[in-house]
Design a protein around this motif. Structure first.
Motif, PDB file in Angstrom:
ATOM      1  N   GLU A  27       1.392  -1.330  -0.421  1.00 52.45           N
ATOM      2  CA  GLU A  27       0.094  -0.045  -0.149  1.00 52.45           C
ATOM      3  C   GLU A  27       0.882   1.287   0.003  1.00 52.45           C
ATOM      4  O   GLU A  27       0.601   2.091  -0.143  1.00 52.45           O
ATOM      5  CB  GLU A  27      -0.862   0.258   1.589  1.00 52.45           C
ATOM      6  N   ASP A  28       2.643   0.993   0.857  1.00 52.95           N
ATOM      7  CA  ASP A  28       2.530   2.728   1.020  1.00 52.95           C
ATOM      8  C   ASP A  28       3.888   2.681   0.386  1.00 52.95           C
ATOM      9  O   ASP A  28       5.019   3.249   0.904  1.00 52.95           O
ATOM     10  CB  ASP A  28       2.654   3.160   2.652  1.00 52.95           C
ATOM     11  N   GLY A  29       4.328   0.802  -0.370  1.00 59.41           N
ATOM     12  CA  GLY A  29       6.255   1.085  -0.833  1.00 59.41           C
ATOM     13  C   GLY A  29       6.397   1.999  -1.531  1.00 59.41           C
ATOM     14  O   GLY A  29       5.949   2.101  -2.728  1.00 59.41           O
ATOM     15  N   GLU A  30       7.050   2.741  -1.546  1.00 60.02           N
ATOM     16  CA  GLU A  30       7.540   3.706  -3.124  1.00 60.02           C
ATOM     17  C   GLU A  30       8.837   2.603  -3.501  1.00 60.02           C
ATOM     18  O   GLU A  30       9.332   1.944  -3.424  1.00 60.02           O
ATOM     19  CB  GLU A  30       8.242   5.205  -2.444  1.00 60.02           C
ATOM     20  N   LEU A  31       8.195   2.975  -5.109  1.00 60.29           N
ATOM     21  CA  LEU A  31       9.308   2.433  -6.327  1.00 60.29           C
ATOM     22  C   LEU A  31      10.178   3.315  -6.522  1.00 60.29           C
ATOM     23  O   LEU A  31      10.736   4.334  -6.110  1.00 60.29           O
ATOM     24  CB  LEU A  31       8.127   2.538  -7.438  1.00 60.29           C
ATOM     25  N   GLY A  32      11.349   2.471  -6.792  1.00 59.18           N
ATOM     26  CA  GLY A  32      12.428   2.889  -7.343  1.00 59.18           C
ATOM     27  C   GLY A  32      13.230   3.204  -8.111  1.00 59.18           C
ATOM     28  O   GLY A  32      12.193   3.429  -9.162  1.00 59.18           O
ATOM     29  N   SER A  33      14.297   3.323  -8.911  1.00 59.22           N
ATOM     30  CA  SER A  33      14.418   3.714  -9.734  1.00 59.22           C
ATOM     31  C   SER A  33      15.409   3.171 -10.029  1.00 59.22           C
ATOM     32  O   SER A  33      16.259   2.447  -9.410  1.00 59.22           O
ATOM     33  CB  SER A  33      15.098   5.467  -9.755  1.00 59.22           C
ATOM     34  N   GLY A  34      16.317   3.459 -11.766  1.00 51.42           N
ATOM     35  CA  GLY A  34      16.959   2.257 -12.804  1.00 51.42           C
ATOM     36  C   GLY A  34      16.753   1.417 -13.107  1.00 51.42           C
ATOM     37  O   GLY A  34      15.532   1.333 -13.296  1.00 51.42           O
ATOM     38  N   PHE A  35      17.026   0.376 -13.602  1.00 52.19           N
ATOM     39  CA  PHE A  35      17.274  -0.318 -14.736  1.00 52.19           C
ATOM     40  C   PHE A  35      16.875  -1.341 -13.473  1.00 52.19           C
ATOM     41  O   PHE A  35      15.216  -2.050 -14.821  1.00 52.19           O
ATOM     42  CB  PHE A  35      18.267  -0.883 -15.036  1.00 52.19           C
ATOM     43  N   SER A  36      17.286  -2.245 -12.822  1.00 57.53           N
ATOM     44  CA  SER A  36      16.424  -3.394 -12.102  1.00 57.53           C
ATOM     45  C   SER A  36      14.320  -2.319 -12.649  1.00 57.53           C
ATOM     46  O   SER A  36      13.237  -3.987 -12.260  1.00 57.53           O
ATOM     47  CB  SER A  36      16.934  -3.738 -11.681  1.00 57.53           C
ATOM     48  N   VAL A  37      14.378  -1.588 -11.951  1.00 58.57           N
ATOM     49  CA  VAL A  37      13.016  -1.233 -11.103  1.00 58.57           C
ATOM     50  C   VAL A  37      12.355  -0.841 -12.633  1.00 58.57           C
ATOM     51  O   VAL A  37      11.203  -1.275 -12.703  1.00 58.57           O
ATOM     52  CB  VAL A  37      12.686   0.231 -10.481  1.00 58.57           C
TER      53      VAL A  37
END
Length: 304
Positions: free
Chosen positions: A131-141
């Motif tokens: 519900e409140d997890g923040e998505l990351g950045s970069g290739f894998s994300v």
């Protein structure tokens, strides 16, 4: 469109796609023992080909469950060729399954697609929940996002759908256990990098049970974190693994050493140094009971 009489079996049918690795082999064995009519889609000789739309549709017609695990291993260097293969092996296969499901006269009751817990940001302050997890950045994300987009974009209203954002899977005889165990056995089982990065994991047995849980709970759909309720630091992880194999001491590996080693064995340090702090909030809320809720219990079973 396939005829409703294209299949005839009294046993429930499961279709496993891309399930030729560590998790897939466990599911094949598990569902064969349960008496399911098992159909396989993969690039392996003898299985249904990803290029055979008609055969895929025929296999999916009347299936109780479709589980898609397809995806090239991320245990490699992230050059342009490998990045393209990692992305396409997930999105193109998921799109192909969506088209086949849409062609079914009697589509699967449930479609569970593999995802990855690496979709969340590098978390060292709090656990990431659905519900409140923040998505990351970069290739894998970006790969993780595209994979889920390919899954949810297909119009399959008669099929219940769920994504499992899977943490690192631990179990006997495969997965990521072999390199960790080798480090411990050769006295190199200290913390890697700073050691404060979180290690989110799930035992193979509990991952399989999550799939069975979702199959039984016909009211559930959407995104689920497939991770154990205990998330330890890397330093704690390696200490527990040393204890499981009777090793008191282990030399640490600083980040620069890991970078050199990663180049030598053609992999990326992200697999070790990224802090994955993922909590299975939805599974716990819906009443799922873990057989291996702590890493110490999991490692005791694996090392036995």
């Amino acid at each position: 469109m396939t005829s409703p009489n294209a299949f005839s079996t009294s046993n429930p049918k499961i279709v496993l796609a891309g399930a030729t690795g560590f998790i897939g082999r466990a599911l094949q064995k598990r569902y064969a023992e349960k008496g399911y009519d098992l159909r396989m889609i993969s690039r392996r000789t003898g299985d249904i080909s990803w290029n055979d739309h008609a055969e895929m549709t025929n296999a999916l017609n009347g299936a109780a469950l479709l589980v898609n695990l397809a995806g090239r291993s991320v245990n490699c260097r992230y050059n342009e060729h490998n990045k393209r293969e990692i992305m396409n092996s997930r999105t193109e296969t998921t799109h192909a399954l969506g088209e086949a499901v849409m062609s079914c006269y009697n589509p699967p009751e449930l479609w569970i697609n593999s995802g990855t817990a690496t979709i969340y940001r590098d978390a060292r302050d709090r656990p990431m929940t659905e519900e409140d997890g923040e998505l990351g950045s970069g290739f894998s994300v970006e790969v993780a996002k595209a994979w889920e987009e390919a899954f949810f974009s297909s119009s399959t209203p008669a099929t219940r759908k769920a994504v499992l954002r899977i943490s690192i899977v631990l179990g006997r005889g495969g997965g990521v256990m072999t390199p960790y165990i080798n480090l411990v056995r050769f006295g190199l089982g200290g913390h890697q990098g700073p050691g404060d990065q979180r290690f989110s994991w799930v035992h193979l047995e509990d991952l399989c049970r999550m799939i069975e849980f979702l199959e039984e709970r016909k009211d559930l759909s959407g995104i689920f974190n497939a991770s154990a309720p205990e998330q330890v630091t890397n330093a704690e992880q390696m200490k527990i693994m040393r204890e499981a194999y009777g090793r008191r001491l282990g030399l640490p590996a600083p980040a620069w050493m890991l970078e050199v080693g990663a180049v030598a064995i053609r992999t990326e340090t992200e697999l070790i140094l990224k802090s994955r702090w993922v909590a299975p909030e939805r599974m716990l809320r819906e009443g799922f009971q873990f057989r291996y809720p702590t890493l110490r219990e999991a490692m005791a079973e694996i090392a036995r």
